[in-house]
Design a protein around this motif. Structure first.
Motif, PDB file in Angstrom:
ATOM      1  N   GLN A  54       0.831  -1.205   0.000  1.00 30.53           N
ATOM      2  CA  GLN A  54       0.000   0.000   0.000  1.00 30.53           C
ATOM      3  C   GLN A  54       0.865   1.254   0.000  1.00 30.53           C
ATOM      4  O   GLN A  54       0.548   2.245  -0.680  1.00 30.53           O
ATOM      5  N   ALA A  55       1.957   1.214   0.755  1.00 25.72           N
ATOM      6  CA  ALA A  55       2.889   2.347   0.733  1.00 25.72           C
ATOM      7  C   ALA A  55       3.496   2.508  -0.663  1.00 25.72           C
ATOM      8  O   ALA A  55       3.695   3.630  -1.140  1.00 25.72           O
ATOM      9  N   CYS A  56       3.773   1.374  -1.328  1.00 23.16           N
ATOM     10  CA  CYS A  56       4.277   1.436  -2.709  1.00 23.16           C
ATOM     11  C   CYS A  56       3.267   2.115  -3.625  1.00 23.16           C
ATOM     12  O   CYS A  56       3.624   2.974  -4.449  1.00 23.16           O
ATOM     13  N   ARG A  57       2.018   1.727  -3.507  1.00 22.07           N
ATOM     14  CA  ARG A  57       0.977   2.311  -4.364  1.00 22.07           C
ATOM     15  C   ARG A  57       0.874   3.816  -4.147  1.00 22.07           C
ATOM     16  O   ARG A  57       0.666   4.575  -5.096  1.00 22.07           O
ATOM     17  N   ARG A  58       1.042   4.245  -2.895  1.00 25.26           N
ATOM     18  CA  ARG A  58       0.974   5.687  -2.618  1.00 25.26           C
ATOM     19  C   ARG A  58       2.119   6.438  -3.295  1.00 25.26           C
ATOM     20  O   ARG A  58       2.004   7.638  -3.564  1.00 25.26           O
ATOM     21  N   MET A  59       3.220   5.728  -3.555  1.00 20.88           N
ATOM     22  CA  MET A  59       4.351   6.352  -4.255  1.00 20.88           C
ATOM     23  C   MET A  59       4.256   6.158  -5.761  1.00 20.88           C
ATOM     24  O   MET A  59       5.185   6.521  -6.486  1.00 20.88           O
ATOM     25  N   GLY A  60       3.182   5.553  -6.235  1.00 20.11           N
ATOM     26  CA  GLY A  60       2.990   5.426  -7.674  1.00 20.11           C
ATOM     27  C   GLY A  60       3.347   4.081  -8.273  1.00 20.11           C
ATOM     28  O   GLY A  60       3.259   3.914  -9.503  1.00 20.11           O
ATOM     29  N   VAL A  61       3.753   3.109  -7.447  1.00 19.10           N
ATOM     30  CA  VAL A  61       4.051   1.781  -7.977  1.00 19.10           C
ATOM     31  C   VAL A  61       2.760   1.133  -8.473  1.00 19.10           C
ATOM     32  O   VAL A  61       1.740   1.151  -7.790  1.00 19.10           O
ATOM     33  N   ARG A  62       2.828   0.547  -9.654  1.00 20.03           N
ATOM     34  CA  ARG A  62       1.663  -0.145 -10.215  1.00 20.03           C
ATOM     35  C   ARG A  62       1.855  -1.639  -9.995  1.00 20.03           C
ATOM     36  O   ARG A  62       2.855  -2.221 -10.429  1.00 20.03           O
ATOM     37  N   ILE A  63       0.905  -2.240  -9.301  1.00 19.41           N
ATOM     38  CA  ILE A  63       1.004  -3.637  -8.893  1.00 19.41           C
ATOM     39  C   ILE A  63      -0.061  -4.448  -9.619  1.00 19.41           C
ATOM     40  O   ILE A  63      -1.253  -4.132  -9.545  1.00 19.41           O
ATOM     41  N   TYR A  64       0.392  -5.493 -10.307  1.00 18.78           N
ATOM     42  CA  TYR A  64      -0.519  -6.376 -11.047  1.00 18.78           C
ATOM     43  C   TYR A  64      -0.494  -7.759 -10.388  1.00 18.78           C
ATOM     44  O   TYR A  64       0.486  -8.496 -10.508  1.00 18.78           O
ATOM     45  N   GLU A  65      -1.569  -8.085  -9.688  1.00 13.94           N
ATOM     46  CA  GLU A  65      -1.698  -9.419  -9.122  1.00 13.94           C
ATOM     47  C   GLU A  65      -2.353 -10.339 -10.148  1.00 13.94           C
ATOM     48  O   GLU A  65      -2.916  -9.899 -11.145  1.00 13.94           O
ATOM     49  N   ASP A  66      -2.286 -11.651  -9.891  1.00 17.85           N
ATOM     50  CA  ASP A  66      -2.819 -12.657 -10.832  1.00 17.85           C
ATOM     51  C   ASP A  66      -2.260 -12.441 -12.236  1.00 17.85           C
ATOM     52  O   ASP A  66      -2.970 -12.573 -13.240  1.00 17.85           O
ATOM     53  N   THR A  67      -0.988 -12.108 -12.295  1.00 13.52           N
ATOM     54  CA  THR A  67      -0.321 -11.814 -13.566  1.00 13.52           C
ATOM     55  C   THR A  67       0.998 -12.581 -13.614  1.00 13.52           C
ATOM     56  O   THR A  67       2.016 -12.134 -13.078  1.00 13.52           O
ATOM     57  N   SER A  68       0.974 -13.740 -14.216  1.00 14.34           N
ATOM     58  CA  SER A  68       2.156 -14.608 -14.249  1.00 14.34           C
ATOM     59  C   SER A  68       3.200 -14.076 -15.226  1.00 14.34           C
ATOM     60  O   SER A  68       2.869 -13.698 -16.360  1.00 14.34           O
ATOM     61  N   ALA A  69       4.449 -14.068 -14.771  1.00 11.39           N
ATOM     62  CA  ALA A  69       5.556 -13.767 -15.672  1.00 11.39           C
ATOM     63  C   ALA A  69       5.874 -15.015 -16.486  1.00 11.39           C
ATOM     64  O   ALA A  69       6.019 -16.112 -15.935  1.00 11.39           O
ATOM     65  N   LEU A  70       5.982 -14.857 -17.794  1.00 13.50           N
ATOM     66  CA  LEU A  70       6.240 -15.981 -18.688  1.00 13.50           C
ATOM     67  C   LEU A  70       7.692 -16.054 -19.133  1.00 13.50           C
ATOM     68  O   LEU A  70       8.150 -17.109 -19.578  1.00 13.50           O
ATOM     69  N   GLY A  71       8.420 -14.954 -19.030  1.00 14.09           N
ATOM     70  CA  GLY A  71       9.817 -14.925 -19.447  1.00 14.09           C
ATOM     71  C   GLY A  71      10.276 -13.502 -19.658  1.00 14.09           C
ATOM     72  O   GLY A  71       9.537 -12.536 -19.432  1.00 14.09           O
ATOM     73  N   LEU A  72      11.515 -13.385 -20.085  1.00 13.22           N
ATOM     74  CA  LEU A  72      12.118 -12.073 -20.307  1.00 13.22           C
ATOM     75  C   LEU A  72      11.829 -11.564 -21.714  1.00 13.22           C
ATOM     76  O   LEU A  72      11.747 -12.337 -22.668  1.00 13.22           O
ATOM     77  N   LEU A  73      11.673 -10.250 -21.826  1.00 12.67           N
ATOM     78  CA  LEU A  73      11.788  -9.575 -23.118  1.00 12.67           C
ATOM     79  C   LEU A  73      13.255  -9.238 -23.319  1.00 12.67           C
ATOM     80  O   LEU A  73      13.950  -8.849 -22.376  1.00 12.67           O
ATOM     81  N   ARG A  74      13.748  -9.374 -24.556  1.00  8.58           N
ATOM     82  CA  ARG A  74      15.160  -9.101 -24.801  1.00  8.58           C
ATOM     83  C   ARG A  74      15.350  -8.327 -26.093  1.00  8.58           C
ATOM     84  O   ARG A  74      14.578  -8.455 -27.046  1.00  8.58           O
ATOM     85  N   SER A  75      16.403  -7.542 -26.078  1.00  7.59           N
ATOM     86  CA  SER A  75      16.936  -6.935 -27.296  1.00  7.59           C
ATOM     87  C   SER A  75      18.378  -7.398 -27.385  1.00  7.59           C
ATOM     88  O   SER A  75      19.243  -6.917 -26.646  1.00  7.59           O
ATOM     89  N   GLY A  76      18.641  -8.391 -28.229  1.00  9.58           N
ATOM     90  CA  GLY A  76      19.931  -9.065 -28.194  1.00  9.58           C
ATOM     91  C   GLY A  76      20.024  -9.829 -26.884  1.00  9.58           C
ATOM     92  O   GLY A  76      19.112 -10.576 -26.518  1.00  9.58           O
ATOM     93  N   GLU A  77      21.097  -9.636 -26.144  1.00 15.23           N
ATOM     94  CA  GLU A  77      21.247 -10.292 -24.841  1.00 15.23           C
ATOM     95  C   GLU A  77      20.603  -9.491 -23.713  1.00 15.23           C
ATOM     96  O   GLU A  77      20.348 -10.017 -22.633  1.00 15.23           O
ATOM     97  N   ARG A  78      20.333  -8.235 -23.953  1.00 11.71           N
ATOM     98  CA  ARG A  78      19.845  -7.350 -22.891  1.00 11.71           C
ATOM     99  C   ARG A  78      18.389  -7.616 -22.553  1.00 11.71           C
ATOM    100  O   ARG A  78      17.540  -7.800 -23.442  1.00 11.71           O
ATOM    101  N   ALA A  79      18.069  -7.650 -21.251  1.00 14.04           N
ATOM    102  CA  ALA A  79      16.681  -7.740 -20.794  1.00 14.04           C
ATOM    103  C   ALA A  79      16.020  -6.376 -20.925  1.00 14.04           C
ATOM    104  O   ALA A  79      16.555  -5.366 -20.451  1.00 14.04           O
TER     105      ALA A  79
END
Length: 408
Positions: free
Chosen positions: A159-184
């Protein structure tokens, strides 16, 4: 499909991930956090909340833990009484003269390491924790220990994060990295892509999914159980370990007077790969909270084994037979990410620029918050509050975790 973009995307909504988001946002960075279930779904929502300093190894482990432990005072000021923070110390009680001799040596050794600790006689132990049974003849006590309700802390900090503007997505599975070449360059999620300059991967035992990205993660899952029972009237404002906890700490097993037979009970069944870390505490509402059966599952299964539940209840009834009719209100297990040296991994991944790893937290309640602070400094390119050599991804002492129970 694009879901969001930020300076940093944090993967994982446990104590490490939310602490990272908090400190990153404090530094003025835009932050998105994604969590596959709800916040504190994993190990952060399934433990007794111990801030346990008693057995932290001397040197950097104790330094790291103290730095994390100290943050709770400021969190309590900011978040108020929202997460049942108590700073009344912890005890390891014992029943026999053989156990007392071992724990006396333990106290001497811990004092030499710089921990505040003392050995209590029978009267002092019962005065400090009136809940103890009459056959307890003494205890160790450290005022440096404490307790929180970890899921409440994670949600309050979010909640403190949200007050500072952090956007939190629950029920949102990470599937992998996005990359440009080797960079994430961000994270692919089930709800769409989150692009970012930096990716902080803080998913605990689930961090091994990065192996599909070609990144070997030297952790192994360990499962610890917790059981919530009904309310009890006896006073208990400290966190307790029972004497059999000795078997789980190499610093005790290596003491001259230590013998396995001093710390073995009839209810145990080590031949089946399950041991018991005997813990007892009370919640703010007065519920008895106990644990912890321990094993090393082959998969990430949150269910407690039948033998683990039997051991935990057996330990309770042996130490506190008066609670035999106490109702069981909930049973949980948390999957912890163990490392071979019991230190977490907090580091850039050189092979994948832009990716920062924050995992391996076997004692995340104390190491989690300071990890978040270190992550924010690492991402920002400023001098870190603590040296990170001993948390490096490629440190010499970090070996692939082997099957079998870890000795902390």
């Amino acid at each position: 499909m694009n879901l969001d973009k930020a300076d940093v995307v944090v993967v994982g909504g446990g104590i490490v991930g939310v602490s990272s988001a908090y400190f990153l946002a404090q530094r003025g960075l835009s932050v998105v956090l994604v969590e596959q279930h709800e916040l504190a779904h994993g190990a952060s929502g399934r433990n007794l909340g111990y801030l346990w300093m008693h057995n932290r190894n001397a040197g950097f482990s104790l330094q790291l833990s103290r730095a994390g432990r100290a943050l709770y005072d400021s969190f309590a000021d900011e978040l108020g009484p929202s997460f049942e923070y108590r700073s009344n110390g912890g005890m390891i009680y014992f029943h026999t003269d053989d156990q007392r001799r071992v724990y006396s040596e333990f106290v001497d050794a811990r004092r030499a390491d710089g921990l505040k600790i003392e050995l209590l006689d029978e009267q002092a132990a019962h005065e400090a924790a009136p809940i103890l049974s009459p056959d307890v003849i003494g205890a160790t006590y450290s005022p440096e220990d404490g307790q929180i309700r970890t899921p409440k802390f994670v949600r309050a900090l979010a909640q403190a994060c949200r007050r500072m503007g952090v956007r939190i997505y629950e029920d949102t599975s990470a599937l992998g990295l996005l990359r440009s070449g080797e960079r994430a360059t961000g994270v692919r999620t089930a709800a769409g892509d989150v692009t970012a300059d930096h990716v902080v991967w803080a998913t605990g035992a689930w961090s091994r999914m990065l192996e599909a990205e070609g990144i070997p993660i030297p952790i192994h899952p360990e499962r610890l159980g917790a059981i919530m029972l009904g309310r009890v009237p006896e006073q208990l404002d400290k966190v307790l370990y029972g004497p059999l906890a000795a078997k789980n700490y190499e610093m005790i097993r290596s003491l001259p007077s230590y013998r396995d037979e001093y710390f073995t009970a009839a209810y145990e069944d080590p031949g089946h790969g399950v041991e018991h870390l005997e813990c007892v505490s009370k919640t703010e509402d007065g519920n008895l909270f106990i644990g912890c059966p321990m094993d090393m599952p082959n998969d990430l299964d949150h269910r407690m084994s039948a033998i683990g539940l039997k051991m935990a209840i057996g330990a309770l009834l042996e130490a506190f037979p008066r609670y035999r009719n106490l109702g069981v209100e909930g049973v949980w297990t948390g999957i912890l990410p163990t490392t071979s040296d019991s230190l977490p991994i907090v580091d850039h991944i050189d092979a994948v620029p832009g990716l920062v790893l924050a995992t391996g937290h076997i004692y995340g309640n104390v190491a989690g918050p300071i990890t978040g602070k270190l992550i924010s400094e690492l991402v920002s390119g400023v001098e870190t509050s603590l040296p990170l050599d001993e948390l490096a991804f490629d440190r010499p002492g970090l070996q692939p975790a082997e099957d079998g129970l870890v000795r902390w």
